[in-house]
Design a protein around this motif. Sequence first.
Motif, mmCIF file in Angstrom:
data_model
loop_
_atom_site.group_PDB
_atom_site.id
_atom_site.type_symbol
_atom_site.label_atom_id
_atom_site.label_comp_id
_atom_site.label_asym_id
_atom_site.label_seq_id
_atom_site.Cartn_x
_atom_site.Cartn_y
_atom_site.Cartn_z
ATOM 1 N N TRP A 165 0.838 -1.193 0.000
ATOM 2 C CA TRP A 165 0.000 0.000 0.000
ATOM 3 C C TRP A 165 0.878 1.250 0.000
ATOM 4 C CZ3 TRP A 165 -4.581 0.702 -1.594
ATOM 5 C CH2 TRP A 165 -5.301 1.851 -1.248
ATOM 6 N N THR A 195 0.220 0.217 -13.190
ATOM 7 C CA THR A 195 -1.225 0.366 -13.274
ATOM 8 C C THR A 195 -1.681 0.050 -14.690
ATOM 9 O OG1 THR A 195 -1.098 2.707 -13.860
ATOM 10 C CG2 THR A 195 -1.160 2.162 -11.518
ATOM 11 N N ARG A 235 -12.243 -0.675 -7.694
ATOM 12 C CA ARG A 235 -12.324 0.240 -6.547
ATOM 13 C C ARG A 235 -10.980 0.326 -5.844
ATOM 14 N NH1 ARG A 235 -16.423 1.300 -2.669
ATOM 15 N NH2 ARG A 235 -17.815 1.355 -4.443
ATOM 16 N N GLN A 258 -8.051 -0.147 -7.153
ATOM 17 C CA GLN A 258 -7.120 0.621 -7.975
ATOM 18 C C GLN A 258 -7.393 2.112 -7.864
ATOM 19 O OE1 GLN A 258 -4.903 -0.252 -11.701
ATOM 20 N NE2 GLN A 258 -6.656 0.758 -12.640
ATOM 21 N N THR A 259 -8.649 2.510 -7.809
ATOM 22 C CA THR A 259 -8.991 3.925 -7.654
ATOM 23 C C THR A 259 -8.418 4.468 -6.353
ATOM 24 O OG1 THR A 259 -10.995 3.728 -8.973
ATOM 25 C CG2 THR A 259 -10.900 5.568 -7.416
ATOM 26 N N LEU A 260 -8.594 3.723 -5.264
ATOM 27 C CA LEU A 260 -8.055 4.151 -3.970
ATOM 28 C C LEU A 260 -6.529 4.204 -3.992
ATOM 29 C CD1 LEU A 260 -10.390 2.035 -1.651
ATOM 30 C CD2 LEU A 260 -10.476 4.523 -2.003
ATOM 31 N N LEU A 281 -4.512 4.517 -6.661
ATOM 32 C CA LEU A 281 -4.036 5.604 -7.510
ATOM 33 C C LEU A 281 -4.189 6.950 -6.832
ATOM 34 C CD1 LEU A 281 -5.269 4.532 -11.058
ATOM 35 C CD2 LEU A 281 -2.923 4.567 -10.188
ATOM 36 N N ASP A 282 -5.274 7.137 -6.117
ATOM 37 C CA ASP A 282 -5.448 8.385 -5.364
ATOM 38 C C ASP A 282 -4.304 8.563 -4.373
ATOM 39 O OD1 ASP A 282 -7.784 8.943 -6.733
ATOM 40 O OD2 ASP A 282 -9.123 8.365 -5.084
ATOM 41 N N ALA A 283 -3.947 7.480 -3.672
ATOM 42 C CA ALA A 283 -2.857 7.550 -2.692
ATOM 43 C C ALA A 283 -1.518 7.793 -3.378
ATOM 44 C CB ALA A 283 -2.816 6.269 -1.860
ATOM 45 N N ASP A 306 -0.899 9.220 -6.275
ATOM 46 C CA ASP A 306 -0.849 10.585 -6.811
ATOM 47 C C ASP A 306 -0.756 11.623 -5.698
ATOM 48 O OD1 ASP A 306 -0.935 9.521 -9.350
ATOM 49 O OD2 ASP A 306 -3.069 9.949 -9.650
ATOM 50 N N ARG A 307 -1.499 11.435 -4.622
ATOM 51 C CA ARG A 307 -1.463 12.379 -3.495
ATOM 52 C C ARG A 307 -0.067 12.443 -2.885
ATOM 53 N NH1 ARG A 307 -4.869 9.903 -0.711
ATOM 54 N NH2 ARG A 307 -3.506 8.998 0.831
ATOM 55 N N ARG A 334 4.530 5.920 -10.826
ATOM 56 C CA ARG A 334 3.669 4.882 -11.381
ATOM 57 C C ARG A 334 3.888 4.800 -12.873
ATOM 58 N NH1 ARG A 334 -2.140 6.465 -12.889
ATOM 59 N NH2 ARG A 334 -2.341 8.669 -12.377
#
Length: 160
Positions: free
Chosen positions: A57, A75, A111, A113-115, A117-119, A121-122, A127
């Motif tokens: 993670w 990704t 879902r 992957q969305t979480l 990728l958000d982490a 990128d933040r 990636r």
Amino acid sequence: MPAHVAEHYGSLPLDELITSVLDHYERLWPRIEELITAHAAGNGVRPGLVLEGSALWPVRVAKLTVPHTAAMWLTADDTVLRARIHRAGRYEEATGEEQHLMEKFLARTERYQTLMLDAVDRLGLARIDAGDGRSAEELADAVLSAAEAQDAVGRSSAGR
């Protein structure tokens, strides 16, 4: 598919599937961190270690301060993931129940992957799109180049 896995995916709603997998990965993290630290310190039998998996993670990996360690997330677009999972599961040949379980797995995967990728990128972590048609050799070269450019785990000074 083992019966307990089918029951897990068949009985839990999407939010509980996500919670379940994230809790599982949290329980795995101390052992993963120990393994990374041991290899970075040269305690491994062989030099080098490549870890792959969704249990890595981003928030946890970004906190690593061990030397000789790089990280990046491979990704792919949701359509690529869907095609790969359908192909591997032989979706067209599967029963209705098997297709339902694959769709639940896909929903969880998308879902997750969305979480993730958000982490990524933040946190400004590296990636690479692994679904863009590059050969395995080209993708490996891109990963190695990105790893060499990192000045902190998952981060490159060139990307700032």
